[in-house]
Design a protein around this motif. Structure first.
Motif, PDB file in Angstrom:
ATOM      1  N   GLN A   1       0.838  -1.192   0.000  1.00 51.88           N
ATOM      2  CA  GLN A   1       0.000   0.000   0.000  1.00 51.88           C
ATOM      3  C   GLN A   1       0.876   1.246   0.000  1.00 51.88           C
ATOM      4  OE1 GLN A   1      -3.588   0.293  -0.054  1.00 51.88           O
ATOM      5  NE2 GLN A   1      -2.882   2.326  -0.617  1.00 51.88           N
ATOM      6  N   LYS A   2       0.610   2.114  -0.944  1.00 48.05           N
ATOM      7  CA  LYS A   2       1.298   3.404  -1.038  1.00 48.05           C
ATOM      8  C   LYS A   2       0.271   4.503  -0.838  1.00 48.05           C
ATOM      9  CE  LYS A   2       5.451   2.040  -2.127  1.00 48.05           C
ATOM     10  NZ  LYS A   2       6.572   2.340  -1.232  1.00 48.05           N
ATOM     11  N   GLU A   3       0.741   5.697  -0.595  1.00 41.84           N
ATOM     12  CA  GLU A   3      -0.155   6.837  -0.444  1.00 41.84           C
ATOM     13  C   GLU A   3      -1.051   6.996  -1.671  1.00 41.84           C
ATOM     14  OE1 GLU A   3       0.685  11.402   0.595  1.00 41.84           O
ATOM     15  OE2 GLU A   3       2.252  10.035   1.299  1.00 41.84           O
ATOM     16  N   TRP A   4      -0.531   6.657  -2.839  1.00 38.38           N
ATOM     17  CA  TRP A   4      -1.227   6.849  -4.106  1.00 38.38           C
ATOM     18  C   TRP A   4      -1.922   5.577  -4.605  1.00 38.38           C
ATOM     19  CZ3 TRP A   4       3.899   7.201  -3.058  1.00 38.38           C
ATOM     20  CH2 TRP A   4       4.745   6.234  -3.609  1.00 38.38           C
TER      21      TRP A   4
ATOM     22  N   GLN B   1     -11.786   6.972  -7.024  1.00 38.52           N
ATOM     23  CA  GLN B   1     -11.263   6.071  -6.006  1.00 38.52           C
ATOM     24  C   GLN B   1     -11.844   4.675  -6.234  1.00 38.52           C
ATOM     25  OE1 GLN B   1     -12.086   7.392  -2.037  1.00 38.52           O
ATOM     26  NE2 GLN B   1     -10.879   5.779  -1.094  1.00 38.52           N
ATOM     27  N   GLY B   2     -10.975   3.676  -6.217  1.00 38.88           N
ATOM     28  CA  GLY B   2     -11.388   2.293  -6.432  1.00 38.88           C
ATOM     29  C   GLY B   2     -11.128   1.786  -7.840  1.00 38.88           C
ATOM     30  N   GLU B   3     -10.840   2.686  -8.783  1.00 38.49           N
ATOM     31  CA  GLU B   3     -10.568   2.250 -10.159  1.00 38.49           C
ATOM     32  C   GLU B   3      -9.238   1.511 -10.248  1.00 38.49           C
ATOM     33  OE1 GLU B   3     -11.740   4.502 -13.962  1.00 38.49           O
ATOM     34  OE2 GLU B   3     -11.411   6.095 -12.488  1.00 38.49           O
ATOM     35  N   THR B   4      -9.233   0.414 -11.003  1.00 36.10           N
ATOM     36  CA  THR B   4      -7.997  -0.281 -11.340  1.00 36.10           C
ATOM     37  C   THR B   4      -7.715   0.031 -12.804  1.00 36.10           C
ATOM     38  OG1 THR B   4      -8.332  -2.022  -9.709  1.00 36.10           O
ATOM     39  CG2 THR B   4      -6.825  -2.515 -11.525  1.00 36.10           C
TER      40      THR B   4
ATOM     41  N   TRP C   1      -2.535  -0.462 -11.877  1.00 34.78           N
ATOM     42  CA  TRP C   1      -2.531   0.199 -10.579  1.00 34.78           C
ATOM     43  C   TRP C   1      -3.955   0.444 -10.095  1.00 34.78           C
ATOM     44  CZ3 TRP C   1       1.312   0.350  -7.433  1.00 34.78           C
ATOM     45  CH2 TRP C   1       1.265   1.178  -6.317  1.00 34.78           C
ATOM     46  N   THR C   2      -4.192   0.209  -8.819  1.00 35.19           N
ATOM     47  CA  THR C   2      -5.487   0.486  -8.205  1.00 35.19           C
ATOM     48  C   THR C   2      -5.373   1.757  -7.384  1.00 35.19           C
ATOM     49  OG1 THR C   2      -6.067  -1.861  -8.130  1.00 35.19           O
ATOM     50  CG2 THR C   2      -7.287  -0.389  -6.656  1.00 35.19           C
ATOM     51  N   PHE C   3      -6.179   2.730  -7.735  1.00 37.76           N
ATOM     52  CA  PHE C   3      -6.214   3.999  -7.008  1.00 37.76           C
ATOM     53  C   PHE C   3      -7.251   3.870  -5.896  1.00 37.76           C
ATOM     54  CE2 PHE C   3      -4.428   5.204 -11.097  1.00 37.76           C
ATOM     55  CZ  PHE C   3      -3.332   5.946 -10.692  1.00 37.76           C
ATOM     56  N   ASN C   4      -6.829   3.293  -4.768  1.00 39.36           N
ATOM     57  CA  ASN C   4      -7.751   3.056  -3.665  1.00 39.36           C
ATOM     58  C   ASN C   4      -7.742   4.175  -2.622  1.00 39.36           C
ATOM     59  OD1 ASN C   4      -5.287   2.500  -2.489  1.00 39.36           O
ATOM     60  ND2 ASN C   4      -5.813   0.442  -1.802  1.00 39.36           N
ATOM     61  N   ARG C   5      -7.061   5.239  -2.916  1.00 38.42           N
ATOM     62  CA  ARG C   5      -7.038   6.414  -2.045  1.00 38.42           C
ATOM     63  C   ARG C   5      -7.267   7.662  -2.884  1.00 38.42           C
ATOM     64  NH1 ARG C   5      -2.340   5.083   2.350  1.00 38.42           N
ATOM     65  NH2 ARG C   5      -3.454   3.326   3.253  1.00 38.42           N
ATOM     66  N   ALA C   6      -8.125   8.534  -2.372  1.00 35.70           N
ATOM     67  CA  ALA C   6      -8.401   9.798  -3.058  1.00 35.70           C
ATOM     68  C   ALA C   6      -7.254  10.773  -2.817  1.00 35.70           C
ATOM     69  CB  ALA C   6      -9.716  10.380  -2.541  1.00 35.70           C
TER      70      ALA C   6
ATOM     71  N   SER D   1      -5.442  13.119 -10.540  1.00 38.96           N
ATOM     72  CA  SER D   1      -6.451  13.484  -9.544  1.00 38.96           C
ATOM     73  C   SER D   1      -7.354  12.288  -9.338  1.00 38.96           C
ATOM     74  CB  SER D   1      -7.255  14.684 -10.052  1.00 38.96           C
ATOM     75  OG  SER D   1      -8.233  15.032  -9.093  1.00 38.96           O
ATOM     76  N   VAL D   2      -7.493  11.848  -8.076  1.00 41.59           N
ATOM     77  CA  VAL D   2      -8.359  10.729  -7.752  1.00 41.59           C
ATOM     78  C   VAL D   2      -9.484  11.251  -6.866  1.00 41.59           C
ATOM     79  CG1 VAL D   2      -8.515   8.423  -6.728  1.00 41.59           C
ATOM     80  CG2 VAL D   2      -6.404   9.122  -7.887  1.00 41.59           C
ATOM     81  N   ALA D   3     -10.709  11.224  -7.413  1.00 47.20           N
ATOM     82  CA  ALA D   3     -11.884  11.714  -6.695  1.00 47.20           C
ATOM     83  C   ALA D   3     -12.359  10.651  -5.708  1.00 47.20           C
ATOM     84  CB  ALA D   3     -12.999  12.045  -7.679  1.00 47.20           C
ATOM     85  N   ALA D   4     -12.758  11.095  -4.525  1.00 48.98           N
ATOM     86  CA  ALA D   4     -13.263  10.194  -3.498  1.00 48.98           C
ATOM     87  C   ALA D   4     -14.504   9.467  -4.006  1.00 48.98           C
ATOM     88  CB  ALA D   4     -13.600  10.966  -2.223  1.00 48.98           C
ATOM     89  N   ALA D   5     -14.624   8.204  -3.630  1.00 45.91           N
ATOM     90  CA  ALA D   5     -15.786   7.421  -4.016  1.00 45.91           C
ATOM     91  C   ALA D   5     -17.031   7.986  -3.343  1.00 45.91           C
ATOM     92  CB  ALA D   5     -15.591   5.955  -3.602  1.00 45.91           C
ATOM     93  N   SER D   6     -18.118   8.058  -4.076  1.00 46.86           N
ATOM     94  CA  SER D   6     -19.364   8.561  -3.472  1.00 46.86           C
ATOM     95  C   SER D   6     -19.979   7.446  -2.642  1.00 46.86           C
ATOM     96  CB  SER D   6     -20.325   9.039  -4.569  1.00 46.86           C
ATOM     97  OG  SER D   6     -20.524   8.018  -5.501  1.00 46.86           O
TER      98      SER D   6
END
Length: 166
Positions: A39-42, A74-77, A133-138, A160-165
């Protein structure tokens, strides 16, 4: 009790290190190594079967990425298909500005430094590389070519990774 022979240790270590490869190497000429998920910050390394989107990036000797701004949820692979249109080796490294700044400084001091992480792709002239890559953090993140001089010439981009609604 049997002694562990140093030569055997060296040979074993050499065998294990040959299993790791730079992303972007020709798939016909290498064996795939297991990706270590950290897990990374990004985000975190993704699985091919979880890809929800493919983005093609080009890079060239003009020291630019096209596109240089990317938006995800957020959550997109994501499968990044990275095409090097230039005559020089380039790379794509995803991270935070702070991480990329630190890594770029090391690359200036040690230009032949080898590195391979799931958020990096080293792509030879006229070749293609991939990152999943999975962007699991906004948040706001960056990508860059950290080859000495390339980063300093402006070979960078924004993610830019938008928070999941909810």
């Amino acid at each position: 009790m049997k002694k562990f022979h140093p030569l055997l240790a060296t040979l074993l270590l050499a065998g294990f290190t040959t299993l790791s490869l730079a992303h972007g190497d020709d798939p016909k000429t290498h064996r795939a190594a297991a990706v270590i998920k950290e897990q990374k910050e990004w985000g975190i390394a993704g699985d091919a079967r979880s890809v929800t989107r493919t983005v093609t990036l080009t890079m060239g000797d003009n020291m630019r990425f096209t596109p240089d701004k990317l938006d995800f949820k957020q959550g997109e692979t994501v499968r990044f298909v990275i095409r090097n249109k230039g005559k020089l080796l380039h790379e794509l490294v995803i991270g935070t500005k702070k991480e990329l700044d630190e890594h770029a400084a090391l690359m200036v001091k040690f230009p032949a430094m080898e590195h391979d992480e799931p958020y990096m792709a080293h792509v030879g002239a006229g070749k293609r590389g991939d990152i999943i890559w999975t962007f699991n953090r906004a948040g706001e993140f960056d990508f860059a070519c950290l080859i000495a001089g390339h980063y300093q010439a402006g070979m960078v981009g924004k993610i830019s990774v938008a928070a999941a609604s909810r």
